[in-house]
Design a protein around this motif. Sequence first.
Motif, PDB file in Angstrom:
ATOM      1  N   SER A  15       0.807  -1.213  -0.055  1.00  0.00           N
ATOM      2  CA  SER A  15       0.055   0.212  -0.074  1.00  0.00           C
ATOM      3  C   SER A  15       0.789   1.171   0.027  1.00  0.00           C
ATOM      4  N   GLU A  16       1.983   1.197   0.804  1.00  0.00           N
ATOM      5  CA  GLU A  16       2.843   2.531   0.744  1.00  0.00           C
ATOM      6  C   GLU A  16       3.415   2.952  -0.577  1.00  0.00           C
ATOM      7  N   VAL A  17       4.063   1.771  -1.025  1.00  0.00           N
ATOM      8  CA  VAL A  17       4.816   2.255  -2.291  1.00  0.00           C
ATOM      9  C   VAL A  17       3.853   2.218  -3.424  1.00  0.00           C
ATOM     10  N   ALA A  18       2.705   1.628  -3.651  1.00  0.00           N
ATOM     11  CA  ALA A  18       1.888   1.650  -4.648  1.00  0.00           C
ATOM     12  C   ALA A  18       1.188   2.722  -4.666  1.00  0.00           C
ATOM     13  N   GLU A  19       0.921   3.430  -3.671  1.00  0.00           N
ATOM     14  CA  GLU A  19       0.113   4.824  -3.455  1.00  0.00           C
ATOM     15  C   GLU A  19       1.008   5.860  -4.094  1.00  0.00           C
ATOM     16  N   ARG A  20       2.300   5.741  -3.857  1.00  0.00           N
ATOM     17  CA  ARG A  20       3.144   6.538  -4.417  1.00  0.00           C
ATOM     18  C   ARG A  20       3.435   6.569  -5.788  1.00  0.00           C
ATOM     19  N   LEU A  21       3.059   5.637  -6.393  1.00  0.00           N
ATOM     20  CA  LEU A  21       3.267   5.384  -8.021  1.00  0.00           C
ATOM     21  C   LEU A  21       1.968   5.449  -8.717  1.00  0.00           C
ATOM     22  N   ALA A  22       1.068   5.524  -8.044  1.00  0.00           N
ATOM     23  CA  ALA A  22      -0.431   5.217  -8.518  1.00  0.00           C
ATOM     24  C   ALA A  22      -0.851   6.292  -9.612  1.00  0.00           C
ATOM     25  N   ALA A  23      -0.269   7.676  -9.351  1.00  0.00           N
ATOM     26  CA  ALA A  23      -0.525   8.664 -10.050  1.00  0.00           C
ATOM     27  C   ALA A  23      -0.084   8.443 -11.533  1.00  0.00           C
ATOM     28  N   ASP A  24       1.029   7.498 -11.755  1.00  0.00           N
ATOM     29  CA  ASP A  24       1.546   7.410 -12.864  1.00  0.00           C
ATOM     30  C   ASP A  24       1.307   6.149 -13.596  1.00  0.00           C
ATOM     31  N   TYR A  25       0.962   5.017 -12.545  1.00  0.00           N
ATOM     32  CA  TYR A  25       1.145   3.634 -13.395  1.00  0.00           C
ATOM     33  C   TYR A  25      -0.203   3.087 -12.633  1.00  0.00           C
TER      34      TYR A  25
END
Length: 269
Positions: A15-25
């Motif tokens: 959750s922590e890593v994915a939420e930081r990448l979710a805007a672009d991927y």
Amino acid sequence: MLFLHGFPEYGAAWSEVAERLAADYRCIAPDQRGYGQSWAPPEVEAYGLRHLVSDMAALIDVLGGPVTVVGHDWGAAVAYGLAMFRPELVSKLVIINGVHPVPFQRELAAGGAQTSASHYIHVLRTEGSEDRLSANEFEKLWKLFSARMDLSWLTPERLKLYKAEWSRPGRLKAMINWYRASPLQVASPGEPLTDLPPLPRDRLVVRCPHLLIWGDEDTALLPVCIEGLEEFAADLTVHHVADADHWICHQQPDLVAGLIGSWIETAPS
């Protein structure tokens, strides 16, 4: 991006890593077979690597792959399996404190420091280990989870969520069956194994761009396990993080997400 968790976590580990990448991927983080709310067949043989890889290959087909695959811990084993045996489905490979099977088996068999660090695998593989680990509110599983590493990120609220997933009927046994089904052989400390059959090294290569992020304070997987990795990954980038351990994705999610994002932007397609 397909995120593959390890033991004893589940899809929400990302959750922590994915939420930081979710805007672009588009970020997909499933519960793998036997974990969380996924299917958990009772047979040990159902957790062989070919089945675990087939699960994720089927998911990538639904997603319309190929995709960037990100794996941690046991998730790294499945990620490597996808990259090696279904390369048409993996555009880029990111491994975070996970190991390639050839260097790892070499160190497991050597009888040295990694053999000692992995000796718990013998305990997990014993009959009924799931019952012993789940007793007293998962007391022994909790101790195995912490293993001389920083778990300050694991708040009481988050631990409650983990325990809820571990408590699902048959779940902990299914999770441990990943260890029981693995062909990896672990020596006894100071007693190296010298008669292992050779691995098919020519089939165990990663042909896509490969990023390895490594928390140097990991006490479960030691740096010796990544020595020689370049022999199996021609396009390899390694980034060491000195002040993180096995749980780097929780300890430093900003750094991990930033490293993944910047590498994807510059790695060849």
